[in-house]
Write a protein that holds these residues in place. Structure first.
Motif, PDB file in Angstrom:
ATOM      1  N   UNK A 173       0.832  -1.209   0.000  1.00 41.10           N
ATOM      2  CA  UNK A 173       0.000   0.000   0.000  1.00 41.10           C
ATOM      3  C   UNK A 173       0.862   1.253   0.000  1.00 41.10           C
ATOM      4  N   UNK A 174       0.600   2.155  -0.915  1.00 41.09           N
ATOM      5  CA  UNK A 174       1.399   3.374  -1.029  1.00 41.09           C
ATOM      6  C   UNK A 174       0.535   4.536  -1.502  1.00 41.09           C
ATOM      7  N   UNK A 175       1.090   5.771  -1.342  1.00 39.15           N
ATOM      8  CA  UNK A 175       0.485   6.936  -2.003  1.00 39.15           C
ATOM      9  C   UNK A 175       0.916   6.896  -3.463  1.00 39.15           C
ATOM     10  N   UNK A 176      -0.035   6.811  -4.380  1.00 39.35           N
ATOM     11  CA  UNK A 176       0.359   6.677  -5.781  1.00 39.35           C
ATOM     12  C   UNK A 176       0.918   7.979  -6.346  1.00 39.35           C
ATOM     13  N   UNK A 177       0.528   9.123  -5.756  1.00 36.33           N
ATOM     14  CA  UNK A 177       1.043  10.394  -6.284  1.00 36.33           C
ATOM     15  C   UNK A 177       2.504  10.617  -5.909  1.00 36.33           C
ATOM     16  N   UNK A 178       2.958   9.910  -4.861  1.00 35.18           N
ATOM     17  CA  UNK A 178       4.342  10.097  -4.412  1.00 35.18           C
ATOM     18  C   UNK A 178       5.179   8.863  -4.700  1.00 35.18           C
ATOM     19  N   UNK A 179       4.663   7.972  -5.527  1.00 39.85           N
ATOM     20  CA  UNK A 179       5.429   6.785  -5.893  1.00 39.85           C
ATOM     21  C   UNK A 179       5.845   6.912  -7.343  1.00 39.85           C
ATOM     22  N   UNK A 180       7.124   7.075  -7.550  1.00 37.02           N
ATOM     23  CA  UNK A 180       7.618   7.155  -8.913  1.00 37.02           C
ATOM     24  C   UNK A 180       7.618   5.769  -9.532  1.00 37.02           C
ATOM     25  N   UNK A 181       7.181   5.693 -10.755  1.00 28.09           N
ATOM     26  CA  UNK A 181       7.163   4.414 -11.464  1.00 28.09           C
ATOM     27  C   UNK A 181       8.556   3.796 -11.482  1.00 28.09           C
TER      28      UNK A 181
END
Lengths: 117, 252, 109
Positions: free
Chosen positions: B71-79
């Motif tokens: 589970x992560x924040x998708x806006x702060x997870x770089x691909x």
């Protein structure tokens, strides 16, 4: 609910420590009645207990006993981890401590085997 | 590397509790976040995709999803951080948060999460009115330091989604609700502590926590719910032994 | 797990920590010496110290293990809280009965 997928945080040393603590406790709980029954053989005189001790001289039994010593040690150390987290100030380096605890438990189990073989 | 030509194959959960992962191909871009990828799919490939976001910059907590199992924040997870290969050919799998009912695709029903917040008495109980003098709180007092260390929760649900005790124990309040309760236990202005300690001493409360520490590992705000819950365990045990609270079951 | 069960489980855990260390030491000592039943029983027979040590150990273990089992059942099995609690109480009683019997066996016989 979505079918559970492998969650990466379950690779954490501390999650493993908690699982090992639980499984070792369960294993010890299952073992304990057998342990009490074995000791209770003395009620009928030492001959019965002696027969049991003789039986337990086999290599496989000694190996299992080594496993039990490992389980007891690892459960003790895991329990100390919980007691420290819950009653003292937060400390860093817990992952390293958990790894050391696991190593100590293996060592104690190994030392037991060295003594009985 | 030619950024504009590289492509990324991504699997997104479609459906509700019953559903399947469907694969989409999106252009690979520099500094691309997982939220960028989901947004691209919804805007350019399949407008029926449901997902949540708001601020896009890591302050609102709306965009949390399960990314490659975590589970992560998708806006702060770089691909680039979660996809193994630089050319984008690695796997990227995005699903809704765990431990919550799926409404549709990547959105979950957060109602239980907030209801447990209330059950754990994570709400301030005032003791003064506007006519009273303002309470003098020292920022370096032990209680305030403890509260400040736990206060920055934005209810993203990542800890709740990552907690195995939440998964296994339906009445467990979870790390976020208990952490908020802890901040209020340490708030000198709050008058509701007996009721709050009673609430978190019930069967779904802090004692259900086994200190797996997944919450602490996963929290994007680097909060430490394990420590907060340990604090609650100490306070409730003391209150119980003094006879101030009783042992009871959490009401269903 | 509520606050009462928690206090009992952590309390018995703290009590047993030194007992377990002593027990491991006893195990190492006894296995090194290669004790027979007669060797063991001649040491434990009529001993108040061993009776108290292992009597307390049994009581603490019965409480601690049954609460632990209750937790595992309520989280990992389909049993509801009430049934898990009943099973755990039953298990704790079995441990206590067998354990005190074992202590009696080596101290009184």
């Amino acid at each position: 609910m979505v079918i559970a997928r492998q969650l990466k945080h379950r690779n954490s040393a501390l999650w493993f420590a908690a699982m090992v603590h639980r499984v070792s406790g369960l294993a010890l709980a299952i073992f304990l009645p057998l342990h009490f029954l074995a000791l209770g053989l003395a009620i009928n005189g030492e001959a019965q207990l002696d027969r049991f001790l003789h039986w337990s001289d086999q290599p496989l039994v000694k190996l299992a006993e080594g496993g039990l010593v490992f389980l007891l040690t690892v459960h003790l150390l895991g329990g100390l981890r919980v007691l420290v987290i819950e009653n003292f100030n937060w400390r860093d380096g817990q992952k390293q401590l958990a790894t050391v605890a696991a190593a100590v438990s293996v060592l104690v189990g190994f030392l037991f085997l060295v003594r009985v073989f | 590397m030619s950024e504009a030509l590289a492509e990324l194959s991504v699997s997104l959960w479609r459906g509700a509790a019953a559903g399947r992962y469907e694969t989409y191909v999106v252009p690979r871009r520099e500094s691309q976040t997982v939220l960028d990828v989901v947004t691209f799919v919804q805007r350019h490939i399949d407008p029926t995709l449901s997902y949540r976001f708001a601020c896009r910059v890591g302050v609102c907590g709306s965009c949390a999803m399960t990314v490659n199992g975590r589970p992560r924040w998708t806006c702060r997870t770089h691909v680039s951080k979660v996809v193994a290969k630089a050319d984008g050919s690695g796997r990227l799998e995005i699903g809704p948060l765990e431990n919550l009912a799926v409404i549709k695709d990547l959105t979950t029903d957060m109602t239980p999460f907030f209801e447990k917040w209330q059950e754990a008495k994570g709400t301030f109980a005032p003791t003064k009115t506007r006519h009273d003098a303002i309470e003098q709180i020292r920022p370096d007092s032990a209680a305030r330091v403890a509260a400040d260390a736990a206060i920055e929760c934005i209810n993203c649900g990542v800890c709740y989604a990552g907690c195995d005790t939440v998964r296994w124990n339906a009445e467990y309040f979870g790390p976020a609700a208990l952490t908020r309760a802890w901040t209020l236990v340490n708030d000198e202005r709050d008058g509701g502590n007996t009721a709050r300690l009673q609430a978190v001493a019930a069967s779904g409360g802090c004692h259900a926590c086994h200190s797996h520490q997944s919450c602490q590992e996963l929290c994007p705000q680097t909060l430490n719910p394990t420590a907060a819950i340990a604090g609650l365990k100490r306070r409730t045990a003391a209150a119980y032994l003094k006879g101030e609270i009783k042992a009871c079951e959490t009401k269903p | 797990m509520n606050v009462r069960l928690y206090v009992w489980q952590r309390g018995t855990a703290a009590l047993m920590a030194p007992l377990v260390l002593i027990h491991i030491a006893v195990i190492f000592y006894a296995t090194r010496q290669g004790f027979s039943a007669a060797d063991i029983l001649s040491r434990t027979h009529g001993s108040l110290v061993w009776a108290l040590f292992y009597g307390i150990f049994v009581a603490a273990a019965a409480i601690h293990a049954s609460i632990g089992v209750r937790n595992i059942l309520s989280e990992w099995s389909p049993l509801d809280a009430r049934r898990a609690g009943l099973f755990a109480i039953g298990f704790g009683l079995i441990l206590a009965v067998l354990g005190f019997r074992a202590v009696a066996a080596v101290v009184l016989w």
